[in-house]
Design a protein around this motif. Structure first.
Motif, mmCIF file in Angstrom:
data_model
loop_
_atom_site.group_PDB
_atom_site.id
_atom_site.type_symbol
_atom_site.label_atom_id
_atom_site.label_comp_id
_atom_site.label_asym_id
_atom_site.label_seq_id
_atom_site.Cartn_x
_atom_site.Cartn_y
_atom_site.Cartn_z
ATOM 1 N N ARG A 3 35.268 33.523 47.547
ATOM 2 C CA ARG A 3 36.218 34.430 48.200
ATOM 3 C C ARG A 3 35.655 34.975 49.503
ATOM 4 N NH1 ARG A 3 39.816 37.448 44.957
ATOM 5 N NH2 ARG A 3 40.223 38.719 46.785
ATOM 6 N N ASP A 4 36.520 35.150 50.488
ATOM 7 C CA ASP A 4 36.133 35.813 51.727
ATOM 8 C C ASP A 4 36.653 37.243 51.629
ATOM 9 O OD1 ASP A 4 35.798 36.824 54.228
ATOM 10 O OD2 ASP A 4 36.854 35.213 55.291
ATOM 11 N N LYS A 5 35.747 38.141 51.292
ATOM 12 C CA LYS A 5 36.187 39.514 51.007
ATOM 13 C C LYS A 5 36.503 40.299 52.282
ATOM 14 C CE LYS A 5 34.359 39.764 46.437
ATOM 15 N NZ LYS A 5 33.045 39.232 46.106
ATOM 16 N N ASN A 6 36.160 39.694 53.446
ATOM 17 C CA ASN A 6 36.425 40.413 54.709
ATOM 18 C C ASN A 6 37.867 40.291 55.166
ATOM 19 O OD1 ASN A 6 33.810 41.346 55.082
ATOM 20 N ND2 ASN A 6 33.184 39.311 55.790
ATOM 21 N N GLY A 256 41.020 30.331 61.890
ATOM 22 C CA GLY A 256 39.934 29.629 61.191
ATOM 23 C C GLY A 256 39.841 29.987 59.722
ATOM 24 N N ALA A 257 40.609 30.978 59.285
ATOM 25 C CA ALA A 257 40.525 31.404 57.875
ATOM 26 C C ALA A 257 41.194 30.378 56.952
ATOM 27 C CB ALA A 257 41.196 32.769 57.705
ATOM 28 N N MET A 258 40.746 30.371 55.697
ATOM 29 C CA MET A 258 41.286 29.443 54.675
ATOM 30 C C MET A 258 41.750 30.274 53.475
ATOM 31 S SD MET A 258 39.537 26.422 55.746
ATOM 32 C CE MET A 258 38.374 26.291 57.078
ATOM 33 N N PHE A 259 42.711 29.724 52.735
ATOM 34 C CA PHE A 259 43.297 30.481 51.622
ATOM 35 C C PHE A 259 43.454 29.600 50.387
ATOM 36 C CE2 PHE A 259 44.576 32.242 55.630
ATOM 37 C CZ PHE A 259 44.300 33.593 55.473
ATOM 38 N N ASP A 260 43.206 30.208 49.212
ATOM 39 C CA ASP A 260 43.315 29.447 47.964
ATOM 40 C C ASP A 260 44.745 29.476 47.421
ATOM 41 O OD1 ASP A 260 43.691 31.902 46.722
ATOM 42 O OD2 ASP A 260 41.759 31.922 45.702
ATOM 43 N N LYS A 262 46.212 31.227 45.334
ATOM 44 C CA LYS A 262 46.840 32.542 45.185
ATOM 45 C C LYS A 262 47.045 33.235 46.526
ATOM 46 C CE LYS A 262 45.082 33.445 40.580
ATOM 47 N NZ LYS A 262 43.849 33.845 39.919
ATOM 48 N N GLY A 263 46.632 32.559 47.595
ATOM 49 C CA GLY A 263 46.754 33.157 48.921
ATOM 50 C C GLY A 263 45.568 34.046 49.263
ATOM 51 N N ASP A 264 44.550 34.066 48.411
ATOM 52 C CA ASP A 264 43.358 34.858 48.729
ATOM 53 C C ASP A 264 42.486 34.096 49.725
ATOM 54 O OD1 ASP A 264 43.959 36.979 47.011
ATOM 55 O OD2 ASP A 264 43.138 35.910 45.282
ATOM 56 N N ALA A 265 41.875 34.843 50.652
ATOM 57 C CA ALA A 265 41.015 34.202 51.651
ATOM 58 C C ALA A 265 39.755 33.655 50.983
ATOM 59 C CB ALA A 265 40.650 35.213 52.736
ATOM 60 N N ILE A 266 39.378 32.435 51.379
ATOM 61 C CA ILE A 266 38.157 31.809 50.858
ATOM 62 C C ILE A 266 37.256 31.417 52.023
ATOM 63 C CG2 ILE A 266 39.088 30.939 48.666
ATOM 64 C CD1 ILE A 266 39.629 28.248 50.092
ATOM 65 N N LEU A 267 35.972 31.228 51.716
ATOM 66 C CA LEU A 267 35.030 30.854 52.775
ATOM 67 C C LEU A 267 35.084 29.348 53.010
ATOM 68 C CD1 LEU A 267 32.003 33.056 51.658
ATOM 69 C CD2 LEU A 267 33.484 33.400 53.661
ATOM 70 N N PRO A 268 34.857 28.923 54.266
ATOM 71 C CA PRO A 268 34.788 27.472 54.513
ATOM 72 C C PRO A 268 33.592 26.849 53.793
ATOM 73 C CG PRO A 268 34.409 28.753 56.543
ATOM 74 C CD PRO A 268 34.678 29.736 55.462
ATOM 75 N N SER A 269 33.618 25.543 53.640
ATOM 76 C CA SER A 269 32.519 24.839 52.972
ATOM 77 C C SER A 269 31.246 24.967 53.805
ATOM 78 C CB SER A 269 32.872 23.366 52.783
ATOM 79 O OG SER A 269 34.039 23.261 51.998
ATOM 80 N N ALA A 270 30.144 25.340 53.139
ATOM 81 C CA ALA A 270 28.901 25.663 53.852
ATOM 82 C C ALA A 270 28.328 24.462 54.600
ATOM 83 C CB ALA A 270 27.873 26.214 52.861
#
Ligand SMILES: NC(=O)c1ccc[n+]([C@@H]2O[C@H](COP(=O)([O-])OP(=O)(O)OC[C@H]3O[C@@H](n4cnc5c(N)ncnc54)[C@H](OP(=O)(O)O)[C@@H]3O)[C@@H](O)[C@H]2O)c1
Length: 298
Positions: A3-6, A256-260, A262-270
């Motif tokens: 998750r991208d909590k920001n 640049g943001a990505m979403f899962d 449920k529409g929650d923001a996720i981090l890009p692949s490291a």
């Protein structure tokens, strides 16, 4: 997926959205998830152009159709030129297939899954992005491009044989399309300041996407999709979750943001470092050039 909590956006009910005047193109809006999203956008007042091969919504108010075969780069280039990028508010890219058990090649000599699910999107983005927003007046947000795939799942793709000519595995090819689409979001967000780019990961949903891999209409395809239908939300439920996200004011400034799912923001692949993204896109551009289509670098 992490998750991208920001990035948190304010949820609203899709049924309460007022989208009159919103101009949208959904490439892949003739089927599956793109179609469910198109229906919802149009039902809330948006003008939607769907691009695909088979129109299933004639007579639905607010939906127009552009017919193209996006396995061909020449047709992707034509779509990019035909769509009114200058005035569009929203572009959603959902075109896709799943690589077949044995390698399939398009008339332009490209592996078919790479062509439909990834390279056509590269051609569309590069063809449209510089024009996005040029003739919009006083819009509250920058034009947005949502690229649907499977971002945030750690796929980096493997360079060297993007056209799968030396060896072929349907799964490996499809993972190259997954990685390519995530890199297209990352690269476009840096490349174009006039628009915002986002990745969407819908998770597993019952649609037609696996038919090329499992066999259209086969028992295996029907059984697996039946199981997915039991366990996962429907395309319509996903559309209700994601449509408010597409127009949320809270995404402004987060290109640049990505979403899962449920529409929650996720981090890009490291693993998607700047060097890797650059190399992967350079190889992708070279592959498109084999179909005699040049993608702009600007
Ligand atoms: N469903 C899932 O479980 C799942 C999971 C992860 C990611 N995704 C991603 O979600 C996106 C949408 O998939 P979906 O499940 O909605 O798939 P889908 O039901 O198979 O729909 C795919 C869309 O792509 C279009 N398309 C396919 N080949 C085309 C071609 N040669 N030219 C033009 N259009 C073409 C289809 O249009 P026509 O029918 O008109 O050809 C249809 O509108 C894809 O990016 C996929 O990778 C889906």
């Amino acid at each position: 997926m992490k998750r991208d909590k920001n990035l948190v956006w304010r949820r609203v009910d899709a049924a309460g959205l007022d989208l009159k005047g919103l101009k949208v193109a959904v490439v892949g809006g003739t089927g599956g998830l793109g179609r469910a999203i198109s229906h919802l956008l149009a039902s809330r007042g948006a003008s939607v152009t769907v691009v695909g091969q088979t129109f299933r919504d004639s007579g639905v108010p607010g939906i127009e159709f552009l017919q193209e075969d996006l396995s061909l780069m020449s047709e992707a280039q034509r779509v990019a030129a035909a769509l009114p990028a200058e005035t569009l508010d929203l572009v959603v890219l959902t075109t896709g297939i799943f690589a077949a058990p044995t390698r399939q090649e398009t008339a332009e000599g490209l592996e078919r899954d790479m062509a439909v699910s990834y390279l056509s999107r590269l051609v569309l983005v590069r063809g449209m992005a510089p024009r996005l927003g040029k003739h919009r007046s006083a819009a509250p947000m920058k034009p947005r491009v949502f690229i649907m795939g499977y971002p945030g799942t750690g796929q980096a793709g493997s360079l060297g044989d993007l056209n799968a000519e030396k060896s072929y595995s349907g799964m490996a090819v499809h993972m190259n399309t997954v990685a390519g689409n995530e890199m297209l979001v990352i690269d476009s967000a840096k490349r174009y300041a006039n628009a915002s780019f986002f990745g969407l990961n819908p998770g597993l949903i019952k649609t037609n996407i696996r038919s090329n891999f499992l066999g259209e209409g086969s028992l295996r395809f029907r059984f697996i999709e039946w199981m997915i239908g039991l366990l996962a939300p429907s395309a319509e439920t996903y559309a209700e979750t994601v449509t408010p996200l597409l127009v949320s004011p809270d995404l402004e400034g987060h290109s640049g943001a990505m979403f899962d799912k449920k529409g929650d923001a996720i981090l890009p692949s490291a693993k998607l470092t700047d060097d890797h993204v650059r190399a992967f896109l350079a190889d992708s551009e070279a592959l498109v050039a084999r179909a005699n289509v040049r993608v702009s670098n600007h």
